[in-house]
Design an enzyme around this catalytic site. Structure first.
Site, PDB file in Angstrom:
ATOM      1  CG  HIS A  13      -0.244   0.116   2.531  1.00 12.13           C
ATOM      2  ND1 HIS A  13       0.445  -0.930   3.091  1.00 12.13           N
ATOM      3  CD2 HIS A  13      -0.102   1.159   3.394  1.00 12.13           C
ATOM      4  CE1 HIS A  13       0.960  -0.560   4.257  1.00 12.13           C
ATOM      5  NE2 HIS A  13       0.648   0.702   4.457  1.00 12.13           N
TER       6      HIS A  13
ATOM      7  CG  ASP B 227       1.459   4.951   4.918  1.00 14.43           C
ATOM      8  OD1 ASP B 227       0.956   3.812   4.933  1.00 14.43           O
ATOM      9  OD2 ASP B 227       2.554   5.233   5.440  1.00 14.43           O
TER      10      ASP B 227
ATOM     11  CG  HIS C  61       4.937   1.032   3.098  1.00  8.35           C
ATOM     12  ND1 HIS C  61       4.353   2.186   2.622  1.00  8.35           N
ATOM     13  CD2 HIS C  61       4.369   0.804   4.301  1.00  8.35           C
ATOM     14  CE1 HIS C  61       3.481   2.642   3.493  1.00  8.35           C
ATOM     15  NE2 HIS C  61       3.461   1.810   4.536  1.00  8.35           N
TER      16      HIS C  61
ATOM     17  NE  ARG D 225       1.951   5.665   9.483  1.00  8.09           N
ATOM     18  CZ  ARG D 225       0.968   5.132   8.777  1.00  8.09           C
ATOM     19  NH1 ARG D 225       1.094   3.927   8.264  1.00  8.09           N
ATOM     20  NH2 ARG D 225      -0.156   5.777   8.581  1.00  8.09           N
TER      21      ARG D 225
HETATM   22  C1  SIN Z   1       2.948   0.826   7.808  1.00  8.09           C
HETATM   23  O1  SIN Z   1       2.346   0.292   6.898  1.00  8.09           O
HETATM   24  O2  SIN Z   1       2.944   2.025   7.972  1.00  8.09           O
HETATM   25  C2  SIN Z   1       3.742  -0.028   8.765  1.00  8.09           C
HETATM   26  C3  SIN Z   1       4.932  -0.643   8.122  1.00  8.09           C
HETATM   27  C4  SIN Z   1       5.649  -1.541   9.079  1.00  8.09           C
HETATM   28  O3  SIN Z   1       5.196  -1.738  10.206  1.00  8.09           O
HETATM   29  O4  SIN Z   1       6.698  -2.073   8.696  1.00  8.09           O
END
Ligand code: SIN
Length: 273
Positions: free
Chosen positions: A93, A95, A249, A264
């Site tokens: 995805h 973000d 990612h 995050r």
């Molecule tokens: C996310 O998708 O923001 C998390 C990525 C992760 O936990 O590696």
């Protein structure tokens, strides 16, 4: 600071930087522009340092659905407990692509890592686009796609482990719906890249449902090629920042029985049309 590319096309790790140091920001910003994913090793940062670093890139975009870090509503908790089976962000995805002005970047700080696994994979959407044939690029160039938060964070997920455990919530706020070009020009570099993703993109406008499904499935298979990827192997203290307009990612969920905790912070972006 020492900047070492992770692969031929995407990502770099940065040794010897300190995200708290204002005078290092121009070099970090340049590395981010050059590599789209930067892994700043061995940082000693408190939540306020994480937020100050993010604010150098732009205003914070507060996530509506993730559980926040206590006392820090602008920091989302990305957590998997040792007795849980689902990880947040397991699907490929980008973000916040469901927002009309999608987030420019996300900054993840590793606080607790499992003894093995828990890596994050990234894809360069510019490299994926450039590897398509000229005729396919020309076909995609004029198209737009719809992105939505509803099917991912709305009431449909109320029985999921993430919702039941409180890691994800606020389902009534999952009303976002945005239309973006299938191929965007990166707002800073101008590089052309694909901007559709398997989690939030629902369909390509103007195509029959079966056509949209087939084209998206073909693009998703194409983008997953290892040649376009880099892999971040985390260590506690690492801070990784990625550009949501240039990458996909995916969190790898391969550490069952162990806890993984990340913080995050997401930075506001601009319209991509
Ligand atoms: C996310 O998708 O923001 C998390 C990525 C992760 O936990 O590696």
């Amino acid at each position: 600071m020492d900047i070492r590319p992770l692969t031929g096309g995407l990502g770099a790790e940065i040794i010897g930087a300190d995200i708290r140091a204002e005078d290092q920001f121009p070099a970090i910003m340049q590395a981010f522009a050059d590599h789209s994913v930067i892994v700043l090793r061995d940082q000693k940062v408190a939540p306020d340092d994480h937020l100050s670093f993010a604010r150098r890139f732009g205003p914070i975009n507060v996530n509506r659905f993730f559980q926040a870090v206590p006392g820090h509503p602008e920091i989302a908790m990305v957590l998997k407990e040792k007795d849980q089976t689902e990880a947040v962000g397991e699907g490929w995805h980008t973000d916040h692509s469901y927002d009309v002005e999608p987030a420019m970047g996300s900054i993840l700080h590793a606080l607790e890592m499992p003894p093995f696994g828990g890596d994050t994979l990234f894809v360069s959407m510019g490299a994926a686009y450039e590897a398509l044939s000229p005729k396919m690029r020309a076909f995609l160039d004029g198209l737009s796609a719809v992105h939505s938060s509803r099917h991912v964070f709305g009431s449909d997920i109320k029985d999921s482990e993430a919702a039941q455990s409180g890691r994800l919530g606020n389902a009534q706020a999952a009303t976002q719906y945005a239309i973006h070009p299938v191929v965007i020009s990166h707002p800073l570099s101008g590089r052309r890249g694909l901007y559709v993703n398997p989690v939030f993109t629902t369909h390509i406008q103007g195509l029959a449902p079966a056509e949209s499904e087939s084209i998206l499935a073909m693009l998703y298979e194409h983008c997953k090629q290892p040649e376009f990827q880099c892999r971040v192997r985390w260590r506690v203290g690492d801070v990784t920042m990625w550009d949501n307009r240039a990458t996909w990612h995916k969190a790898i969920n391969d550490y069952h029985g162990h806890r993984r905790l990340m913080h995050r912070v997401t930075v506001e972006g601009v319209s991509l049309s």
